[in-house]
Design an enzyme around this catalytic site. Structure first.
Site, mmCIF file in Angstrom:
data_model
loop_
_atom_site.group_PDB
_atom_site.id
_atom_site.type_symbol
_atom_site.label_atom_id
_atom_site.label_comp_id
_atom_site.label_asym_id
_atom_site.label_seq_id
_atom_site.Cartn_x
_atom_site.Cartn_y
_atom_site.Cartn_z
ATOM 1 N N CYS A 185 0.803 -1.220 0.000
ATOM 2 C CA CYS A 185 0.000 0.000 0.000
ATOM 3 C C CYS A 185 0.840 1.276 0.000
ATOM 4 C CB CYS A 185 -0.943 0.002 1.202
ATOM 5 S SG CYS A 185 -1.722 -1.592 1.495
ATOM 6 N N HIS A 325 -3.235 8.046 5.745
ATOM 7 C CA HIS A 325 -3.394 6.708 5.162
ATOM 8 C C HIS A 325 -4.744 6.142 5.601
ATOM 9 C CE1 HIS A 325 -2.253 2.903 3.437
ATOM 10 N NE2 HIS A 325 -2.440 2.279 4.583
ATOM 11 N N HIS A 362 -10.045 1.330 0.023
ATOM 12 C CA HIS A 362 -8.595 1.121 0.020
ATOM 13 C C HIS A 362 -8.188 0.480 -1.296
ATOM 14 C CE1 HIS A 362 -4.587 0.438 1.024
ATOM 15 N NE2 HIS A 362 -4.695 -0.183 2.187
#
Length: 434
Positions: A185, A325, A362
């Protein structure tokens, strides 16, 4: 005209963003993407593709995305020869490779690089996140199990990360360094730093950074669900409410698909050709947790933000907006909040912060670059997008997260956090360029 601050003395070459592109559940052009984020729209729905037997029921699904329509739209802005190469390769390639080429072509056009005289070996391309072909490989494995000759004869080539890069190079005529970076990620920030290094230290005039388009298989989704990472059950009937960063009742992240592209250049090169400059990239910090365990850790998160500030030669008090994030996992959001408080001290509660995954979900390896495009749009438009689904904030988190509504605010210096599975932490710093 306002001039941006001088670059750090250790980096005489200043790096600027001159092109951007995005494909997401909230739009596949910058205008639509900005408008939907601004009004707090969620891109989360029930999965449209079959996920029989999988615990995961909702996500940022792009299985029905019309690549043909996107390709046709690019015909209006790409040179004829480029468009023909693009069309041929898109039709011959796995979906993820096709998306990568569409993203690359649009970012290149947005930067105004077609027709600019640059030696091809002075152009670089970096692919953020090499894990692209899960669904393509699964389909071929199933075909092979039925009849080996039913699988794609070129599977062994098309499943490699070099195939996507080779297609992008062929479409755009790039002959310089082209390779992929990992980082889960955090892949987008890592790829951005790698591209900056190609310009600063290895002779590139411009570099294209493209995120992978990662479509999880039902088996991978099921695994994440069993691990307790995903939001499950409670909001299956209301998918748009499921991604809840920083909320008291958050219960896991919502997986999604998407992709983005950036073109970065050395400042004098961009100015010399009269390019539009979106923003300046000041630096990227990277570190790790030294642990395979995916449990987030506040101390390394705080340290990587400090590393980014050191790399960019920016005082922490200059940061006036932080794009978190914030995946909506119980441990991850709390660890990041504590890390922010550790770095910014008493000022943390006054720092403007938002969590774009509340709307986008996400997007895994694509998330950092997609959200970086959003950071630049916020800087240029003088508005911060909302963090939606904040009915009740976690009482342990006292940050200003733009809860449920956009905020008129023009940040000058921005931090973008991205933390990945495998304990990879990163933070990038951008500055508005006027």
């Amino acid at each position: 005209m306002k001039k941006s601050a001088p670059s750090p003395s250790c980096h005489p070459k200043r790096i600027v963003i001159t092109g951007m592109s995005v494909i997401s559940t909230l739009g596949d052009d910058l205008g639509a993407f900005h408008a939907n984020l601004l009004r707090g729209k969620s891109g989360i729905t029930a999965w449209k593709a079959p996920v029989s037997g999988c615990f995961s029921r909702i996500g940022g699904d792009m299985s029905a995305y019309d690549m043909g329509a996107k390709l046709s739209s690019l015909g209006r802005i790409l040179p004829t020869a480029v468009f023909r190469r693009l069309g041929k390769l898109v039709h011959q390639s796995p979906r993820a490779t096709g998306i990568g080429m569409l993203i690359a072509g649009q970012a290149f056009a947005d930067a105004g690089l077609f027709g600019v005289k640059i030696r091809p070996e002075r152009l670089s391309a970096i692919l953020a996140g090499p894990y692209l072909y899960d669904l393509y490989k699964q389909a071929n494995w199933l075909a092979f199990a039925s009849d080996p000759d039913d699988s794609d004869v070129a599977l062994a080539l098309k499943e490699m990360d070099t195939d996507a890069l080779a297609c992008i190079m062929e479409v755009l005529g790039i002959n310089g360094p082209c390779f992929s970076t990992g980082g889960a990620c955090a892949a987008g920030n890592i790829a951005l730093r790698t591209a900056m290094d190609e310009i600063r230290y290895h002779g590139s005039s411009a570099a294209l950074v493209v995120s992978g388009f990662h479509e999880l298989t039902p088996a991978s989704l099921h695994s994440l669900a069993r691990m307790g990472a995903l939001s499950l059950d409670r909001f299956d009937a209301e998918p748009g409410r499921a991604s809840r960063p920083f909320a008291a009742d958050r219960n896991g992240f919502v997986p999604a698909t998407g992709a983005a592209g950036l073109v970065i250049e050395e400042l004098t090169h961009a100015l010399g050709r009269g390019a539009r400059i979106y923003a300046e990239v000041l630096g990227v910090g990277i570190n790790t947790n030294s642990s395979r365990n995916p449990t987030p850790q506040a101390e390394p998160m705080a340290r990587v933000m400090e590393l980014a500030l050191e790399e960019a030669d920016v005082d922490k008090n200059e940061i006036d907006y932080l794009c978190a994030h914030a995946t909506a996992t119980p441990l991850g959001d709390l660890a990041e909040a504590r890390a922010i408080e550790r770095v910014f001290g008493a000022r943390a509660g006054k720092l403007k912060i938002n969590a774009l995954k509340s709307m986008l979900g996400h997007q895994l390896g694509a998330s950092a670059l997609v959200e970086m495009v959003a950071c630049v749009l916020q800087m240029r438009n003088g508005v911060l997008y909302p963090t939606i689904n904040m009915e009740r904030r976690d009482p342990e988190i006292s940050l200003d997260v733009c809860a449920n509504q956009c905020v008129e605010y023009r940040p000058d210096t921005v931090m973008k956090n991205a933390f990945g599975f495998g304990g990879v932490n990163s933070a990038a710093i951008l500055r508005r360029y006027d």
